[in-house]
Design an enzyme around this catalytic site. Structure first.
Site, PDB file in Angstrom:
ATOM      1  N   ASP A 302      24.319  51.754 -25.049  1.00 60.97           N
ATOM      2  CA  ASP A 302      24.153  53.010 -25.793  1.00 60.97           C
ATOM      3  C   ASP A 302      22.755  53.312 -26.012  1.00 60.97           C
ATOM      4  O   ASP A 302      21.897  52.599 -25.514  1.00 60.97           O
ATOM      5  CB  ASP A 302      25.031  52.906 -26.979  1.00 60.97           C
ATOM      6  CG  ASP A 302      25.249  54.570 -27.686  1.00 60.97           C
ATOM      7  OD1 ASP A 302      24.792  55.535 -27.070  1.00 60.97           O
ATOM      8  OD2 ASP A 302      26.240  54.424 -28.619  1.00 60.97           O
TER       9      ASP A 302
HETATM   10  C1  BGC Z   1      25.740  58.010 -28.817  1.00 61.63           C
HETATM   11  C2  BGC Z   1      26.680  57.904 -27.545  1.00 61.63           C
HETATM   12  C3  BGC Z   1      26.385  59.026 -26.664  1.00 61.63           C
HETATM   13  C4  BGC Z   1      24.783  58.761 -26.229  1.00 61.63           C
HETATM   14  C5  BGC Z   1      24.017  59.959 -25.278  1.00 61.63           C
HETATM   15  C6  BGC Z   1      24.300  57.876 -28.412  1.00 61.63           C
HETATM   16  O1  BGC Z   1      23.547  58.291 -29.599  1.00 61.63           O
HETATM   17  O2  BGC Z   1      26.320  56.967 -29.657  1.00 61.63           O
HETATM   18  O3  BGC Z   1      28.036  58.210 -27.891  1.00 61.63           O
HETATM   19  O4  BGC Z   1      27.216  58.978 -25.271  1.00 61.63           O
HETATM   20  O5  BGC Z   1      24.164  59.284 -27.241  1.00 61.63           O
HETATM   21  O6  BGC Z   1      24.286  60.869 -25.866  1.00 61.63           O
END
Ligand code: BGC
Length: 779
Positions: A302
């Site tokens: 993530d």
């Molecule tokens: C979130 C994810 C997301 C990623 C990309 C993160 O802050 O937890 O769910 O896919 O950002 O946008």
């Protein structure tokens, strides 16, 4: 279509669950349940991958494992920005947060034409509830209990996203969510592992289509692996304590279902599990995901999750963070830049074996080959616009919204008949509240919203009743408002035949980084509600939210309440059709609806205690016995149970009948270990009758409880469901063929197996009602 749904339900019910063989300590074997259609499991790609890998320098290999956000950031910081130069040098494998064919093509041209090996970039995005056509938020979509609908929704999302060059979505979020304080409950399918698994597989099938290399298929990413929804106190990014048993029984199954459906990628989560961050967790990433499940796709971190190993406290510098994250099993680094900075050095130092690096690079290359990116790296800009918002997409958005609504209450109003559906005799409607015509607040969680696509509730209602019959007063803002606003609302209510209140949260109050410690109506909305109800006019309350809200006063005093979640671009038409009875609500809750925040985490499939209270009658006051597991100031039961939802008709459920009175644990275990399609262990059936005067769509549910087992089991656990249609007066016998999985459990040795037990089985309209049938499992 319904037959197909039944077949899909039955198939997944019988097929997907883990087998006894897939347990701790057993080495990775090819997973017979993974379909080769996803492409990443296609052995014919291996030769191409090897040939390319062979040509790559160490730096080029590391480049394939680096991913950056090239548009509006969706997390802290923005990482690097010198993308053109980096791409030309082969230092970037994936980009995300850009969303047009022009932008993706521009970056792709640099990768394909200027980099030494011409390796295309894969472009990702959070396509959460649709791309240009925005559907209800995932919590709403799950409330439809309709996996086939979800598959159609995600197919359309894939078509639209791929027309803009996006071939990878960071969806579905399959985290089990038991605590409504956690804002990201909005992004998932709720609290149940069975329903969550059905939904996870449906999302993957829809996104990835029948072949990953068709230009309108996109790779799915099941996230956030794992346990993210168990954040302590419901506070986003917080730590989690989850026993291996609970992890296997509740949190892992939806991920396993996504893997079995062929999900090409998995995202590792932010949270620590029992002290070890999920993005540096060898047990979940290596042991479970790779060895037990045989997952061959890419694990993506993530946002900054590798860098966050430092604040977590398990690394004191970037080098250590990379070593721990990478060796634990994170292939690709989203935005932290740390793989770019340190991975090559670690390989040179011998702290990361070259073979491990190669394995991760292979996975990324295999994904790109599987998507057909080497053959078709560019997107046709001339066809982009026509792929969006097609009539069938808009019509599906309306159907999906209608099926997502959950009717929570519909009692007789002042004139003694249920207020909903609103009668055609009603002339003047007062529409009050901040959420009726405010696109950014009512639409969806999509991060790249296009508000002009929304047909608001106000616009649709005004069209339906005529502008002159609609008295529109906001009455309050979401978080504030004045006495004058409220007075105007009360005056408008006084002039109307019916008052419709559109209250709740705005979309920024749920989703990521939107945990709440209070779950009532924000601002002065509660005050507004009470004043409007005091006028004595019939009131319908439409709740917009990304989670259940604790509104005991409303549930006592407002005759009709509909949970609308955030319905997407067809919010208005779907709500109007529902309010006026052209659509009969059929959604059911996928989360237990709390009475007060102090009950959280609240979930139906809880374990009993040594001192349980009789929870069967929710209206019963707490027992007089002091020494029971309960609150002294609150009931244990939810306001509305998991699985609950009313319709405009009434239904009667007959007794649960079972095809057998005894099962053998040894036969069940033999069935579990057998390859191929699961045998049926038992058929449970019940008659369901439509006792009202309107056609009903009903989601019939089947629950099981096992007692006397080596590890305590939930007081009820969902094992199947089916959506049926019943004409007025019609009775249908609904039968569920339950496989051995329905009677197996993760035991005291963390093996999935059946044991001797006393079994109760309910076929019921929700998790709190129905009459149980009994069967015994003998050795
Ligand atoms: C979130 C994810 C997301 C990623 C990309 C993160 O802050 O937890 O769910 O896919 O950002 O946008």
């Amino acid at each position: 279509m319904r037959k197909l749904l039944a077949a899909v339900c039955l198939y997944t019910m019988l097929v997907w669950q883990p087998s006894v063989g897939q347990t701790l300590g057993i080495a990775s074997a090819p997973n017979p349940r993974i379909s080769v259609r996803s492409g990443i499991y296609d052995p014919s790609l291996d030769a191409k991958v090897e040939a390319l890998l062979h040509k790559m320098t160490l730096e080029e290999k590391v480049g394939q494992l680096a991913q950056y956000s090239a548009g509006q950031p969706t997390g802290p910081g923005t990482g690097r920005t010198d993308y053109e130069d980096m791409i030309a040098k082969g230092q970037i494998g994936a980009l995300f947060n850009i969303s047009t064919a022009k932008e993706t093509n521009a970056y792709q041209r640099i990768a394909v034409e200027k980099s030494r090996l011409h390796i295309p970039i894969v472009f990702g995005l959070d396509v959460i509830n649709g791309f240009r056509t925005e559907f209800p938020i995932p919590l709403g979509l799950a409330s439809s209990w309709d996996p086939l609908l979800v598959e159609h929704v995600t197919r359309i999302a894939a078509r639209e996203a791929s027309a803009s060059g996006i071939r990878w979505t960071f969806s579905p979020m399959v985290d089990i969510a038991r605590d409504a304080r956690w804002g990201r409950m909005a992004e998932g399918a709720g609290e149940d592992p069975f329903l969550g698994s059905e939904m996870a597989a449906a999302y993957v099938r829809g996104y990835q289509g029948s072949r990953l290399d068709t230009p309108d298929s996109i790779a799915a990413c099941a996230k956030h692996y794992v346990g993210y929804g168990a954040a302590e106190g419901g506070r986003d990014y917080n730590t989690t304590e989850i026993s291996e048993h609970t992890l296997r029984q509740f949190y892992l199954p939806p991920f396993h279902a996504a893997v079995n459906a062929g999900a090409a990628t998995i995202m590792s989560a932010f949270n620590a599990i029992n002290g070890v961050p999920a993005s540096a967790n060898p047990f979940t990433l290596q042991q479970v995901l790779r060895k037990e499940w045989g997952f061959r796709g890419v694990v993506d971190s993530d946002w900054e999750a590798v860098g966050e190993l430092i604040p977590h406290g398990i690394a004191n510098d970037g080098l250590t963070a990379v070593r721990k994250g990478f060796l634990a099993g994170v292939d690709m680094d989203m935005t932290s830049s740390l793989y770019h900075d340190h991975l090559a050095q670690l390989v040179r130092l011998g702290q990361i074996p070259q073979v491990r690096l190669d394995e991760s690079v292979r996975r990324v290359l295999r994904l790109k080959f599987a998507l057909g990116l080497f053959d078709r790296p560019y997107t046709d800009e001339t066809h982009e616009a026509e792929a969006m918002l097609r009539p069938e997409a808009i019509s599906l958005a309306r159907t999906a919204a209608e099926r997502s609504f959950v009717l929570l209450k519909n009692s007789p109003g002042p004139n003694n008949t249920p207020i909903l559906p609103i009668s055609n005799d009603v002339h003047d409607i007062a529409l009050i509240g901040p959420l009726a015509d405010d696109p950014p607040n009512t639409e969806s969680l999509a991060k790249l919203d296009r508000n002009e696509d929304l047909i608001s509730f106000r616009a649709a209602l005004s069209k339906h009743v005529g502008e002159q019959h609609l008295f529109r007063i906001r009455g309050a803002d979401i978080t504030g408002g004045t006495d004058e606003d409220q007075a105007a609302a009360v005056a408008a209510a006084g002039k109307a035949d019916v008052v419709v209140l559109a209250l709740g949260e705005d979309t920024a109050m749920s989703g990521e980084a939107a945990s709440r410690s209070k779950l009532g109506l924000p601002g002065r909305q509660q005050e507004l509600l009470e004043k409007v109800v005091a006028t004595g006019k019939p009131v319908v309350l439409i709740l917009f939210s990304g989670r259940p809200l604790t509104l005991p006063w409303a549930f006592e005093h407002v005759p009709a309440v509909l949970a609308a979640w955030f319905p997407g671009i067809q919010a208005g038409p779907a709500l109007v059709r529902t309010l006026f009875g052209e659509s009969n609500p059929s959604g059911k809750l996928v989360v237990s609806w709390p009475r007060s925040v102090g009950q959280e985490p609240l979930y139906y499939n809880a374990l009993s205690t040594g001192r349980p209270i009789d929870n069967t009658d929710p209206t019963k006051p707490p027992s007089d016995d002091k020494y029971l597991s309960r609150y002294i100031d609150e009931l244990n039961s939810p306001q509305f149970p998991f699985g609950y939802g009313l319709s405009y008709t009434s239904l009667r459920y007959g007794a649960t009948e079972l095809s057998r009175v005894q099962l053998k644990a040894s036969s069940l275990n033999a069935m579990l270990n057998a390859r191929g399609v699961r045998e049926i262990a038992l058929t449970a059936s019940a008659e369901v009758t439509n006792t009202g005067s309107r056609t009903a769509e009903e989601v019939v549910q089947v629950y099981v409880r096992l007692q006397g087992t080596s590890v305590a089991q939930p007081v009820r656990a969902l094992k199947g469901f089916r959506r049926i249609t019943l004409a007025p007066g019609e009775t249908k016998k609904v039968a569920f063929d339950l496989g051995p999985d329905a009677f197996a459990m993760w035991n005291d040795r963390n093996l999935f197996a059946a044991e001797p037990a006393k079994v109760s089985i309910w076929i019921s309209p929700d998790s709190a009602h129905g009459t149980a049938g009994a069967v015994e499992i003998v050795p």
